[in-house]
Enzyme design. Structure first.
Site, PDB file in Angstrom:
ATOM      1  N   LYS A   2      35.643  41.556  54.213  1.00  0.00           N
ATOM      2  CA  LYS A   2      35.114  40.264  54.221  1.00  0.00           C
ATOM      3  C   LYS A   2      34.246  40.371  55.618  1.00  0.00           C
ATOM      4  CE  LYS A   2      36.586  37.380  50.672  1.00  0.00           C
ATOM      5  NZ  LYS A   2      36.898  36.447  50.369  1.00  0.00           N
ATOM      6  N   LYS A   7      34.690  45.944  43.752  1.00  0.00           N
ATOM      7  CA  LYS A   7      35.050  44.951  42.614  1.00  0.00           C
ATOM      8  C   LYS A   7      34.380  43.618  42.307  1.00  0.00           C
ATOM      9  CE  LYS A   7      37.897  41.507  44.895  1.00  0.00           C
ATOM     10  NZ  LYS A   7      38.154  40.192  44.183  1.00  0.00           N
ATOM     11  N   LYS A  43      33.025  36.778  42.551  1.00  0.00           N
ATOM     12  CA  LYS A  43      32.266  35.713  42.172  1.00  0.00           C
ATOM     13  C   LYS A  43      31.289  34.969  43.289  1.00  0.00           C
ATOM     14  CE  LYS A  43      36.538  32.960  42.599  1.00  0.00           C
ATOM     15  NZ  LYS A  43      36.959  33.190  43.672  1.00  0.00           N
TER      16      LYS A  43
HETATM   17  N1  AQP Z   1      37.284  42.274  39.882  1.00  0.00           N
HETATM   18  C1  AQP Z   1      38.596  41.795  39.768  1.00  0.00           C
HETATM   19  N2  AQP Z   1      39.309  42.271  38.839  1.00  0.00           N
HETATM   20  C2  AQP Z   1      40.920  42.036  38.555  1.00  0.00           C
HETATM   21  N3  AQP Z   1      41.142  40.870  39.296  1.00  0.00           N
HETATM   22  C3  AQP Z   1      40.563  40.137  40.026  1.00  0.00           C
HETATM   23  N4  AQP Z   1      40.578  38.958  40.739  1.00  0.00           N
HETATM   24  C4  AQP Z   1      39.573  38.675  41.547  1.00  0.00           C
HETATM   25  N5  AQP Z   1      38.525  39.722  41.271  1.00  0.00           N
HETATM   26  C5  AQP Z   1      39.156  40.638  40.227  1.00  0.00           C
HETATM   27  C6  AQP Z   1      41.871  38.387  40.725  1.00  0.00           C
HETATM   28  O1  AQP Z   1      41.723  36.750  40.749  1.00  0.00           O
HETATM   29  C7  AQP Z   1      42.566  36.154  41.347  1.00  0.00           C
HETATM   30  C8  AQP Z   1      41.846  35.008  42.316  1.00  0.00           C
HETATM   31  O2  AQP Z   1      41.121  35.599  43.121  1.00  0.00           O
HETATM   32  P1  AQP Z   1      40.376  34.448  44.295  1.00  0.00           P
HETATM   33  O3  AQP Z   1      39.345  34.217  43.741  1.00  0.00           O
HETATM   34  O4  AQP Z   1      41.446  34.052  45.004  1.00  0.00           O
HETATM   35  O5  AQP Z   1      40.133  35.612  45.356  1.00  0.00           O
HETATM   36  P2  AQP Z   1      39.369  36.963  45.133  1.00  0.00           P
HETATM   37  O6  AQP Z   1      40.356  38.249  44.948  1.00  0.00           O
HETATM   38  O7  AQP Z   1      38.689  37.403  46.503  1.00  0.00           O
HETATM   39  O8  AQP Z   1      38.338  36.729  44.222  1.00  0.00           O
HETATM   40  P3  AQP Z   1      36.825  36.873  44.032  1.00  0.00           P
HETATM   41  O9  AQP Z   1      36.084  36.638  42.651  1.00  0.00           O
HETATM   42  O10 AQP Z   1      36.358  38.282  44.709  1.00  0.00           O
HETATM   43  O11 AQP Z   1      36.438  35.720  45.284  1.00  0.00           O
HETATM   44  P4  AQP Z   1      35.310  35.900  46.351  1.00  0.00           P
HETATM   45  O12 AQP Z   1      33.967  36.561  45.894  1.00  0.00           O
HETATM   46  O13 AQP Z   1      35.274  34.536  47.103  1.00  0.00           O
HETATM   47  O14 AQP Z   1      36.025  36.591  47.338  1.00  0.00           O
HETATM   48  C9  AQP Z   1      43.483  37.115  42.213  1.00  0.00           C
HETATM   49  O15 AQP Z   1      44.486  37.352  41.508  1.00  0.00           O
HETATM   50  C10 AQP Z   1      42.394  38.364  42.261  1.00  0.00           C
HETATM   51  O16 AQP Z   1      43.505  39.592  42.246  1.00  0.00           O
END
Ligand code: AQP
Length: 342
Positions: free
Chosen positions: A125, A207, A210
């Site tokens: 990040k 990965k 969003k």
């Molecule tokens: N690509 C992924 N594959 C499997 N699981 C995923 N998770 C996120 N991306 C993947 C799981 O979704 C849950 C919630 O995630 P979050 O939104 O709290 O945070 P994150 O992991 O940072 O998700 P994003 O989509 O990548 O958000 P941003 O872009 O804001 O950083 C978690 O259990 C995560 O493991």
């Protein structure tokens, strides 16, 4: 639910407690669904579940205030649309329960800088948001530990990317308990076997996220046309053979993982079914599986979004119930640490 979350002494048949949160940093993507959200529904029969919209985590990255407010609503509607039942699962917004931040401050005093600086997500990040490397990005895992420990959670359903944070949560809880006795419950991770890490469509070594550019992920609200278009453009390789090899064929392997997670096929079955076929066939099959999965969720989502009053009620009830549970943990933690009684 309130009764179910009472202490074991009051209720010997108490179910294990599950906590999980998702950031309202954008509309949820397919990885959030496969890695986390769809498991939430399966778990609510056998566990006492708390499903939180972690808006305080989301502001570690700049968010547009009106959009953030709207997304909290939208995610609650999405939670309901995938089948979470607010009577059985506690659904609420993190910022409505001040215990999260109070406990995070206390736990931060039992967490070492080196531990936080080692976190992969912090490194990712800070690279991604070089213009805003704030303290919240560094202390994010402490707030996550507080989220989990506040409710004496036994299990935490997460994607593989959050495993390191959960290990830190366990270390903090054990460290705290070594000083003050058995105060905090040390949680276990619950990681799905397939689909724990869905990758970006355009950069399949990263990965799916969003908050990345729109064409790299499938949003849970994408139309069928958008799903087909995005998958058609998904990066593959020049080998023209459908076989799983995440190292040397990350794009094709990612499409295969998505297909497996949504259809229940095994990797072996896909290799057999698609033998001799081109990547176009695989992409179309994945697109149709995604569209079929999302269609009923999207229509339920529209139904829940059309009744804002009911959503408000669910959010307010959830917050009140979560506050009363959090207060119990905070009372013990405050006393153990030696803070002045209120
Ligand atoms: N690509 C992924 N594959 C499997 N699981 C995923 N998770 C996120 N991306 C993947 C799981 O979704 C849950 C919630 O995630 P979050 O939104 O709290 O945070 P994150 O992991 O940072 O998700 P994003 O989509 O990548 O958000 P941003 O872009 O804001 O950083 C978690 O259990 C995560 O493991």
């Amino acid at each position: 639910m309130q009764a179910q979350l009472n202490s074991k002494a009051e209720n010997p048949k108490k179910k294990p407690i599950i906590f999980s949160g998702i950031q309202p940093s954008g509309m949820l993507q397919l990885g959030n669904y496969i890695g986390a959200l769809r498991n939430f529904k399966l778990l609510q029969d056998d566990y006492d579940c708390l499903y939180c919209i972690v808006d305080l985590h989301a502001i570690t990255v700049r968010q547009e205030p009106a959009k953030l407010r709207k997304l909290c609503y939208e995610l609650v509607a999405l939670y309901l649309a995938v089948g979470l039942d607010p009577e059985r699962s506690l659904i609420y917004c993190q910022s409505h329960v001040s215990g999260h931040t109070e406990l995070a401050w206390i736990l931060g005093c039992y967490t070492y800088m080196g531990e936080l600086q080692r976190m992969t997500q912090f490194k990712d990040k800070t690279a991604k948001h070089a213009e805003n490397i704030n303290a919240g990005l560094l202390t994010y895992p402490v707030l996550m530990a507080a989220d989990i420990l506040l409710f004496k959670s036994n299990l935490v359903p997460i994607g593989a990317d959050q495993k390191q944070h959960l290990e830190l949560t366990r270390d903090i809880a054990i460290r705290f308990n070594n000083i003050y006795g058995n105060v905090l419950t040390v949680p276990e991770p619950f990681i799905p076997k397939v689909g724990a890490r869905i990758m970006s469509l355009l950069e399949p070594t990263r990965k799916m996220s969003k908050s990345d550019p729109e064409d790299t992920y499938i949003s849970m609200l994408d139309s069928p046309d958008a799903v087909r278009r995005k998958l058609k453009r998904a990066v593959t390789d020049s080998e023209a053979s459908i076989r799983f090899d995440a190292e040397s064929k990350p794009g094709v392997s990612n499409l295969m993982s998505i297909y497996c997670s949504l259809t229940g096929s095994t990797l072996r079955q896909i290799e057999d079914d698609f033998a001799g076929k081109g990547y176009g066939h695989l992409k179309s099959a994945v697109a149709e599986a995604v569209i079929e999965t999302l269609a009923p969720i999207q229509s339920e989502y529209a139904r829940f979004m059309s009744d804002k009053g009911a959503l408000d009620q669910i959010i307010n009830n959830g917050a009140a119930r979560a506050r009363s549970l959090a207060d119990r943990t905070m009372a013990t933690v405050r006393k153990k640490v030696g803070l002045a009684p209120m």
